[in-house]
Scaffold this motif. Structure first.
Motif, PDB file in Angstrom:
ATOM      1  N   GLN A 168       0.824  -1.209   0.000  1.00 51.07           N
ATOM      2  CA  GLN A 168       0.000   0.000   0.000  1.00 51.07           C
ATOM      3  C   GLN A 168       0.861   1.263   0.000  1.00 51.07           C
ATOM      4  O   GLN A 168       0.539   2.243  -0.678  1.00 51.07           O
ATOM      5  CB  GLN A 168      -0.925   0.008   1.219  1.00 51.07           C
ATOM      6  N   VAL A 188      -3.565   4.984 -12.468  1.00 50.96           N
ATOM      7  CA  VAL A 188      -3.465   3.565 -12.839  1.00 50.96           C
ATOM      8  C   VAL A 188      -4.829   3.079 -13.304  1.00 50.96           C
ATOM      9  O   VAL A 188      -5.851   3.723 -13.078  1.00 50.96           O
ATOM     10  CB  VAL A 188      -2.970   2.696 -11.654  1.00 50.96           C
ATOM     11  N   ASP A 203       6.729  -0.609  -2.486  1.00 51.46           N
ATOM     12  CA  ASP A 203       6.846  -1.949  -3.072  1.00 51.46           C
ATOM     13  C   ASP A 203       6.975  -2.975  -1.953  1.00 51.46           C
ATOM     14  O   ASP A 203       7.600  -2.720  -0.915  1.00 51.46           O
ATOM     15  CB  ASP A 203       8.068  -2.026  -3.985  1.00 51.46           C
ATOM     16  N   TYR A 213      -0.409  -2.942  -6.434  1.00 47.38           N
ATOM     17  CA  TYR A 213      -1.417  -2.827  -5.385  1.00 47.38           C
ATOM     18  C   TYR A 213      -2.548  -1.917  -5.828  1.00 47.38           C
ATOM     19  O   TYR A 213      -3.738  -2.262  -5.698  1.00 47.38           O
ATOM     20  CB  TYR A 213      -0.791  -2.288  -4.094  1.00 47.38           C
ATOM     21  N   TYR A 214      -2.217  -0.747  -6.360  1.00 43.18           N
ATOM     22  CA  TYR A 214      -3.270   0.196  -6.736  1.00 43.18           C
ATOM     23  C   TYR A 214      -3.986  -0.206  -8.015  1.00 43.18           C
ATOM     24  O   TYR A 214      -5.140   0.178  -8.226  1.00 43.18           O
ATOM     25  CB  TYR A 214      -2.714   1.622  -6.786  1.00 43.18           C
ATOM     26  N   ASP A 215      -3.340  -0.990  -8.852  1.00 43.59           N
ATOM     27  CA  ASP A 215      -4.054  -1.597  -9.984  1.00 43.59           C
ATOM     28  C   ASP A 215      -5.180  -2.500  -9.464  1.00 43.59           C
ATOM     29  O   ASP A 215      -6.299  -2.493  -9.983  1.00 43.59           O
ATOM     30  CB  ASP A 215      -3.104  -2.442 -10.837  1.00 43.59           C
ATOM     31  N   THR A 268      -8.314   6.268 -10.532  1.00 45.99           N
ATOM     32  CA  THR A 268      -7.534   5.713  -9.421  1.00 45.99           C
ATOM     33  C   THR A 268      -6.078   6.117  -9.587  1.00 45.99           C
ATOM     34  O   THR A 268      -5.530   6.067 -10.692  1.00 45.99           O
ATOM     35  CB  THR A 268      -7.643   4.179  -9.390  1.00 45.99           C
ATOM     36  N   ILE A 295      -1.983   5.989  -7.734  1.00 41.65           N
ATOM     37  CA  ILE A 295      -1.089   5.513  -6.684  1.00 41.65           C
ATOM     38  C   ILE A 295      -1.056   6.584  -5.607  1.00 41.65           C
ATOM     39  O   ILE A 295      -0.862   7.766  -5.901  1.00 41.65           O
ATOM     40  CB  ILE A 295       0.329   5.256  -7.233  1.00 41.65           C
ATOM     41  N   SER A 323       4.579  -4.747  -6.697  1.00 42.44           N
ATOM     42  CA  SER A 323       4.965  -3.343  -6.619  1.00 42.44           C
ATOM     43  C   SER A 323       3.804  -2.525  -6.053  1.00 42.44           C
ATOM     44  O   SER A 323       2.667  -2.987  -5.977  1.00 42.44           O
ATOM     45  CB  SER A 323       5.333  -2.814  -8.002  1.00 42.44           C
ATOM     46  N   GLN A 324       4.105  -1.296  -5.674  1.00 37.65           N
ATOM     47  CA  GLN A 324       3.034  -0.420  -5.198  1.00 37.65           C
ATOM     48  C   GLN A 324       2.024  -0.178  -6.317  1.00 37.65           C
ATOM     49  O   GLN A 324       0.825  -0.093  -6.078  1.00 37.65           O
ATOM     50  CB  GLN A 324       3.609   0.903  -4.701  1.00 37.65           C
ATOM     51  N   LYS A 325       2.509  -0.121  -7.547  1.00 42.70           N
ATOM     52  CA  LYS A 325       1.587   0.036  -8.678  1.00 42.70           C
ATOM     53  C   LYS A 325       0.661  -1.181  -8.789  1.00 42.70           C
ATOM     54  O   LYS A 325      -0.540  -1.039  -9.040  1.00 42.70           O
ATOM     55  CB  LYS A 325       2.368   0.210  -9.976  1.00 42.70           C
TER      56      LYS A 325
END
Length: 774
Positions: free
Chosen positions: A346, A441, A349, A360-362, A426, A428, A356-358
């Motif tokens: 969240q 994202v 990474d 997560y937000y995907d 949405t 990140i 990755s953090q990406k």
């Protein structure tokens, strides 16, 4: 010391000893032999994950020397800070910088470095890495992210013991460690075990007698089939999923007002009883509202994602809490359904897993288009359900939703999922903060698990549900099979039930886990078939007796050379007491109830506003509902159930803790429900017969689910006689003793006999075996 005191102390000692045995947390004796073929997944990666990835893993913010050991390309690339050196030279450990550093005696050169505060590698770990490099240092994709395959059944010496495919994998593992399985449990204990596992209730005396008298070859299978058809099956199975779904009867936070999500619980019980296939079970809960021509039942199922906490506090920032609700949904999906700790990405990474953090937000984006709001008003104006809602009419209950136990004619609303007409963007969120959006994202599933474009799917919740239940998904079936194994054995094949990632424990029987996962999908995701498959195995049917040798060799029973033995979950401790005494209210479903509870608990932890400001105990038959229907106020969960390690339901939980505390014994000795149940069972037996011995034997069978031994009978008879004398001599008052609970006291039967037998039954309830699945 008089006999009465001696018996009480004996009971407490037996209880503590049994709890310690059932919850022993020591690991198995590890073998220090280096295998013929060293596997990256099963031998090397766990070492690197524990000792190396903190500085040389996925987390870019913590990475040292721009060097990664978690991916193959980096591991074999020339080192930037050590000219001409390579971390790993295939086939040549002495030329590999990795091997030279882990074996160095120079603190300035040694890895892990002293300042990392990580333990240095032991001789066995060094030997594994050396041999792995000698064999070519082959990297493998993480085992849990590779689709499971059905391995051929292994060849075993003890094939006569095997009753189905499960046993071949278990027998092979035992034989590798020179262990033999236990004999099959006796019929009484086996019936208790299977009854607890499929209904959460003790078997009746009639069922015990029928099973004991049935000498046919398929007697056990007939009992399993009978229990699978019981409506109590759905109630038992629902309890674990209620933990995953963080089900509660209030909204949490300070005001903690009432909510009405219980119709979803009624649906859940119904879904298990009708054996809804697991792929539909998930799809409906994740995106039932988005199915073509969605029915009210399919929309109701989506209440699963709306069970999280909601604020009703004035002055909050609505967007902050709306984001909190989406974070909760994402975490529940990741941990409860996929078995991964995606929530760790969240803010950055993931430190250990390839998320990755990406990424997560995907994933977060799939849930970010719901219609729900962050704040709808304070407690004085709040509704029992938060928008979007499903209204359930009396007509619905009489027709399409007949499994909902609606008692009154009032309006019934449930919080469900609902999709916006337009797409919400949405981003990140920098450091996970709701007010720090960065890069935009789009919805996408976890790429390390399985690419979302494997099949053509819409990038919405329904697409995610179909991706989740696609048979190529390597996690979904494995995770659920593991959860069901945990329900039956007390420990999953993967011990870290909510973490199949790189920091999670490796499966003890990987081929078995994969075989069961594939077989589960091939069966059409048939949950009852899965349960029966495991329960028909010789592995499951073993006696739980443990020899000193086996306890020393395998204290956690990882190798499954004996049957499961552990205390039943909190809800079923209550159920055992109610069912065995005859007090149990068999009603299925409906609103939660408020049984006996120590006074002042709610009042001492409330804002003083709303209908839950004060605990108002229910009366009559509502006092005797099953444990799963006990009202759960998030800020003050039911005390007796929390003492027995129930989930507090404030977040998704896939595995409950197991603790042993004196409070557990005190609950069994003093809880009004236990005392009342003891009195009710006593007066029922005394009303039928004045024979104390027969009454004690009958009570023992009802409570412990087996006939007592002669020694046990004599001890209990002696205790009964002593109590009887104390009451007869007026040293204790019988009428005061039996004046407990709201159920009616039978004034026509002998108070002294009732009180003496009541105390004896209370002692039986306090036996460790009573609330232990053996």
């Amino acid at each position: 010391m008089n006999k009465r005191v001696f018996i009480i102390i004996s009971i407490l000692v037996a209880t503590v000893a049994g709890f310690i045995l059932s919850c022993n947390s020591k690991g198995p004796a590890a073998t220090n032999s280096v295998p013929e073929v060293v596997s990256y997944n099963y031998h090397i990666r766990p070492i690197l994950s524990d000792k190396c990835f903190a500085c040389h893993g996925p987390d870019a913010n913590k990475r040292k020397a721009s060097f990664r050991l978690d991916i193959e390309d980096s591991a074999f690339a020339p080192l930037k800070e050590t000219k001409g050196a390579l971390a790993i030279v295939r086939g040549k450990p002495e030329q590999s910088e990795l091997y030279k550093r882990i074996t160095s005696k120079d603190p300035s050169y040694l890895m892990p470095s002293p300042e990392s505060h990580l333990a240095v590698l032991n001789d066995h770990e060094i030997a594994l890495i050396k041999k792995w490099i000698e064999q070519g240092a082959k990297y493998e994709k993480h085992w849990a992210f590779v689709a499971p395959k059905k391995a051929a059944l292994p060849t075993v010496e003890n094939k006569e013991w095997c009753k189905n495919e499960v046993d071949f994998f278990v027998a092979k593992k035992m034989e590798d460690q020179n262990l033999r399985p236990n004999e099959e449990a006796d019929k009484e204990r086996l019936l208790k075990r299977v009854s607890f596992d499929l209904t959460g209730l003790p078997p009746s005396v009639e069922m015990m007698d029928k099973f004991l008298a049935d000498n046919s070859a398929n007697a056990y299978e007939k009992i399993v089939d009978e229990l699978l058809k019981s409506p109590r099956y759905g109630e038992k199975m629902a309890v674990h999923w209620l933990d995953i779904a963080r089900y509660a009867d209030s909204y949490g936070y300070q005001d903690d007002n009432i909510r009405t999500q219980w119709p979803w619980r009624d649906w859940l019980i119904h879904a298990f009883n009708t054996n809804l296939s697991y792929d539909k079970f998930l799809t409906w809960q994740m995106a039932g509202d988005m199915l073509p021509n969605a029915t009210k039942e399919q929309v109701l199922a989506t209440a699963f994602f709306r069970n999280h906490k909601y604020t009703e506090e004035g002055g909050v920032v609505p967007e902050e809490y709306r984001i909190e609700y989406i974070l909760d949904k994402t975490k529940t999906y990741g941990r409860g359904i996929m078995g991964v700790t995606i929530e760790c990405a969240q803010c950055h990474d993931h430190k250990y897993d390839p998320f990755s953090q990406k990424d997560y937000y995907d994933l977060f984006a799939f849930f970010n288009n719901t219609k729900e709001e962050g704040y709808e008003g304070d407690v004085s104006t709040s509704k029992p359900a938060k928008n979007p809602i499903l209204a359930i009419s009396d007509s619905d209950v009489h027709n399409i939703l007949s499994y909902i136990n609606k008692k009154d004619t009032g309006k019934l609303t449930v919080s469900v999922m609902g999709e916006r007409d337009s797409l919400r963007k949405t981003f990140i969120l920098g450091r996970g903060a709701y007010d720090n959006p960065t890069v935009e994202v789009m919805p996408n599933a976890i790429p390390a698990v399985m690419p979302f474009d494997t099949v053509k799917l819409a990038r919405n919740r329904l697409g995610l549900a179909l991706w989740t239940t696609n048979k190529s998904n390597p996690l979904t079936a494995r995770v659920f099979v593991n959860q069901m194994w945990q329900e039956l054995f007390g420990r999953g094949i993967v011990k870290t039930t909510g973490d199949f990632g790189m920091q999670g424990e490796l499966p003890t029987h990987p081929e078995l886990l994969d075989w069961l996962a594939v077989d589960f999908m091939e069966s059409g995701w048939d949950i009852k078939r899965l349960m029966k498959k495991i329960m028909m195995s010789a592995t499951y049917r073993q006696s739980s007796k443990v020899s000193p040798e086996k306890l020393k060799e395998d204290p956690e029973n990882i190798l499954l050379s004996r049957g499961p033995r552990y205390r039943v979950p909190a809800e079923f401790v209550r159920d055992i007491v109610l069912a065995s005494s005859g007090l149990l209210n068999n009603t299925i479903g409906g609103p939660s109830v408020k049984p006996y509870q120590p006074p002042g608990l709610w009042e001492g932890a409330t804002s003083g506003r709303g209908v839950l400001a004060k605990y108002e105990q229910d009366h009559g038959q509502d006092l005797y509902r099953r444990g799963m229907y006990t009202f759960i106020k998030l800020t003050v969960p039911p005390a007796s159930m929390m003492i027995f390690d129930a989930s507090n339901r404030d977040q998704c939980e896939v595995k409950r803790s197991k603790t042993n505390t004196p409070l557990q014994a005190l609950v069994m000795m003093n809880d009004p429900t236990v005392l009342e149940a003891s009195r009710v069972l006593s007066q029922s037996l005394v009303a039928k017969s004045g024979d104390a011995k027969n009454n004690i034997v009958t009570a023992f069978r009802l409570v412990v689910c087996r006939k007592p031994t002669d020694k046990e009978t004599k001890i209990l008879e002696s205790y009964y006689d002593e109590e009887f004398q104390l009451y007869q001599q007026k040293k204790m008052d019988a009428k005061t003793t039996i004046a407990v609970g709201e159920s009616q006291v039978n004034e026509k039967i002998d108070a002294i006999k009732t009180a003496a037998l009541m105390k004896t039954i209370q002692a039986i309830y306090n036996l460790e075996e009573t609330i232990t699945k053996t």
